[in-house]
Design a protein around this motif. Structure first.
Motif, PDB file in Angstrom:
ATOM      1  N   ASP A  16      22.060 -18.708   6.206  1.00  9.85           N
ATOM      2  CA  ASP A  16      22.179 -19.955   6.941  1.00  9.85           C
ATOM      3  C   ASP A  16      23.552 -20.557   6.672  1.00  9.85           C
ATOM      4  O   ASP A  16      23.972 -20.694   5.523  1.00  9.85           O
ATOM      5  CB  ASP A  16      21.096 -20.941   6.490  1.00  9.85           C
ATOM      6  N   ASP A  19      23.848 -23.545   4.176  1.00 11.67           N
ATOM      7  CA  ASP A  19      23.229 -23.407   2.861  1.00 11.67           C
ATOM      8  C   ASP A  19      24.202 -22.732   1.902  1.00 11.67           C
ATOM      9  O   ASP A  19      24.203 -21.517   1.734  1.00 11.67           O
ATOM     10  CB  ASP A  19      21.928 -22.602   2.969  1.00 11.67           C
ATOM     11  N   GLY A  43      16.842 -16.149   4.113  1.00 11.46           N
ATOM     12  CA  GLY A  43      17.121 -17.550   4.381  1.00 11.46           C
ATOM     13  C   GLY A  43      15.867 -18.336   4.669  1.00 11.46           C
ATOM     14  O   GLY A  43      14.753 -17.921   4.331  1.00 11.46           O
ATOM     15  N   ARG A  44      16.032 -19.480   5.316  1.00  7.87           N
ATOM     16  CA  ARG A  44      14.909 -20.358   5.631  1.00  7.87           C
ATOM     17  C   ARG A  44      14.246 -19.982   6.959  1.00  7.87           C
ATOM     18  O   ARG A  44      13.044 -20.143   7.121  1.00  7.87           O
ATOM     19  CB  ARG A  44      15.391 -21.815   5.709  1.00  7.87           C
ATOM     20  N   GLN A  45      15.032 -19.498   7.890  1.00  9.80           N
ATOM     21  CA  GLN A  45      14.522 -19.200   9.223  1.00  9.80           C
ATOM     22  C   GLN A  45      13.453 -18.105   9.179  1.00  9.80           C
ATOM     23  O   GLN A  45      13.665 -17.028   8.636  1.00  9.80           O
ATOM     24  CB  GLN A  45      15.670 -18.756  10.141  1.00  9.80           C
ATOM     25  N   SER A  47      10.772 -18.094   7.473  1.00  8.32           N
ATOM     26  CA  SER A  47      10.086 -18.003   6.187  1.00  8.32           C
ATOM     27  C   SER A  47       8.947 -19.007   6.118  1.00  8.32           C
ATOM     28  O   SER A  47       9.050 -20.130   6.626  1.00  8.32           O
ATOM     29  CB  SER A  47      11.073 -18.271   5.046  1.00  8.32           C
ATOM     30  N   GLN A  50      10.238 -22.132   1.189  1.00 10.35           N
ATOM     31  CA  GLN A  50      11.621 -22.598   1.140  1.00 10.35           C
ATOM     32  C   GLN A  50      12.597 -21.516   1.580  1.00 10.35           C
ATOM     33  O   GLN A  50      13.480 -21.749   2.401  1.00 10.35           O
ATOM     34  CB  GLN A  50      11.956 -23.064  -0.279  1.00 10.35           C
ATOM     35  N   TYR A  51      12.442 -20.326   1.021  1.00 17.08           N
ATOM     36  CA  TYR A  51      13.251 -19.177   1.406  1.00 17.08           C
ATOM     37  C   TYR A  51      12.339 -17.975   1.591  1.00 17.08           C
ATOM     38  O   TYR A  51      11.203 -17.947   1.119  1.00 17.08           O
ATOM     39  CB  TYR A  51      14.304 -18.845   0.340  1.00 17.08           C
ATOM     40  N   GLU A 128       9.826 -28.002  -5.577  1.00 16.70           N
ATOM     41  CA  GLU A 128       8.900 -27.109  -4.895  1.00 16.70           C
ATOM     42  C   GLU A 128       7.818 -26.570  -5.830  1.00 16.70           C
ATOM     43  O   GLU A 128       6.872 -25.929  -5.387  1.00 16.70           O
ATOM     44  CB  GLU A 128       9.670 -25.925  -4.286  1.00 16.70           C
ATOM     45  N   ASN A 231       7.971 -14.046  -0.446  1.00 13.76           N
ATOM     46  CA  ASN A 231       6.732 -14.794  -0.595  1.00 13.76           C
ATOM     47  C   ASN A 231       5.537 -13.845  -0.691  1.00 13.76           C
ATOM     48  O   ASN A 231       5.654 -12.642  -0.449  1.00 13.76           O
ATOM     49  CB  ASN A 231       6.564 -15.773   0.573  1.00 13.76           C
ATOM     50  N   GLU A 260       8.142 -11.466   8.745  1.00 13.67           N
ATOM     51  CA  GLU A 260       8.541 -11.771   7.373  1.00 13.67           C
ATOM     52  C   GLU A 260       8.080 -10.656   6.443  1.00 13.67           C
ATOM     53  O   GLU A 260       7.007 -10.082   6.620  1.00 13.67           O
ATOM     54  CB  GLU A 260       7.963 -13.113   6.908  1.00 13.67           C
TER      55      GLU A 260
END
Length: 373
Positions: A16, A19, A43-45, A47, A50-51, A128, A231, A260
């Motif tokens: 990102d 970031d 990244g965040r997109q 996900s 958070q990441y 978090e 994750n 993901e």
């Protein structure tokens, strides 16, 4: 092998733009030769947290997503204070075995020149971390009563305080040239424990023949950069493989573009996920979820259904089941997604409780059990 500049360009395309911490971390990974697969985006997109890691091209089963050299794993052997931990090893022994690793993390986390600074400033984001150990007592009792989490969290906090005051704090005072009681406080110790609970990995223990034992764990948890960004879901599509000199995250099935990439933290019920990691999977996605039914509930319900004349016999039956190790005061029957997991205990309990007095006496004699034993 591609040079650092090529790796930097490739990794910058996968981050990102706004970031900087993530960009710094990924550049550190390139410097440490993590060999991130160009088919994935970090990244965040896309996900769920958070990441995360997302495939922007289709991945085949068995494809390596990244490699981590064991020298880049943060452990008691790689930390800058490894020699101090080794020297004080005997004084840091505890039931958990975590004290040396916690001290290593406390030192590296507060050291601005730490080799792992780009990693530690990215993970964890303490805002978090939401394990129940950070909840109030009222919140735990109100929302998590009869789940096993209140008892587990209370036990965690008790052990943490004991380990900090009796083991970690004396070590901190002894090495005041690199530690400070104000900075390296119990609150930081608690945060590092939460970090380990939520992000660490355990290397499988090898048996005498050198074969890996998937059920075994090493004595100390290890912090594995990049691996802890993935994750968890029960139906994971990747897992961590351990080699002699490195670790590899490998896909366990085909992963579609835009999907993901998920690792697994183990076959854990939702209460265990909440206790250790601060989250739970939405039903029915967690195929390992369970419900614990206190054994005492069965006894209490049986007494309610029994007539006054039958209560004494019922108590004898329950005492017999306890003596046989079938039930216990704080034990539970466990139901999983596909049925009762403690089926033998449930069957034996119902069988004995439903026996007539004559049948029960015969059963007692058969098992070699009597009131005089």
């Amino acid at each position: 092998m591609a040079g650092p500049s090529k790796k930097k360009i490739r990794l910058s395309n996968a981050v990102d733009e706004d970031d900087e911490r993530l960009d710094s971390f990924l550049q550190w990974c390139a410097k440490e030769d993590f060999q991130l697969n160009p088919k994935v985006y970090v990244g965040r997109q896309g996900s769920c947290a958070q990441y995360g890691m997302v495939a922007h091209e289709e991945l085949e089963e068995g494809e390596c997503l990244f490699k981590v050299d064991k020298t880049a794993v943060l452990s008691t052997e790689t930390t800058e204070i490894a020699h101090l931990l080794k020297k004080g090893e005997a004084s840091l022994q505890s039931d958990s075995g975590w004290v040396p690793q916690i001290l290593a993390l406390m030192y590296e986390y507060t050291n601005p020149k730490s080799r792992w600074r780009p990693y530690l400033q990215l993970v964890p984001d303490f805002s978090e971390l939401d394990q129940p150990m950070f909840w109030t007592e009222d919140e735990i009792e109100k929302d998590l009563c009869n789940t096993g989490v209140p008892e587990a969290s209370k036990s965690d906090l008790t052990k943490m305080k004991l380990e900090y005051t009796s083991l970690a704090l004396p070590f901190i005072k002894k090495h005041s040239h690199i530690f400070s009681e104000e900075v390296h406080s119990f609150e930081l110790y608690k945060r590092m424990v939460a970090f380990i609970m939520a992000y660490s990995f355990f290397e499988p223990v090898s048996d005498e023949d050198g074969q890996g034992d998937e059920g075994g764990k090493s004595s100390l948890p290890l912090m594995v950069p990049m691996a802890d960004i993935l994750n968890h879901i029960a139906k994971n599509n990747a897992h961590l493989e351990w080699d002699k000199d490195c670790l590899r995250m490998v896909t366990t099935r085909q992963v579609a573009a835009g999907e993901e990439v998920f690792n697994t933290f183990g076959q854990l019920a939702n209460w265990q996920l909440l206790h250790m990691y601060g989250f739970a999977e939405v039903w029915p996605e967690n195929i390992y979820d369970t419900v614990d039914i206190p054994m005492q509930v069965l006894f209490d319900e049986a007494k309610l259904a029994a007539g006054p004349a039958d209560v004494q016999l019922l108590e004898e039956k329950w005492l017999f089941l306890e003596d046989q190790g079938v039930v216990s005061e704080n034990g539970s029957f466990i139901a999983g997604m596909e049925g009762i997991l403690t089926d033998e205990e449930v069957y034996e309990s119902f069988k004995v409780l439903c026996m007539t007095e004559v049948e029960f006496r015969e059963h007692q004699e058969k098992e070699g059990w009597s009131d005089s034993d």
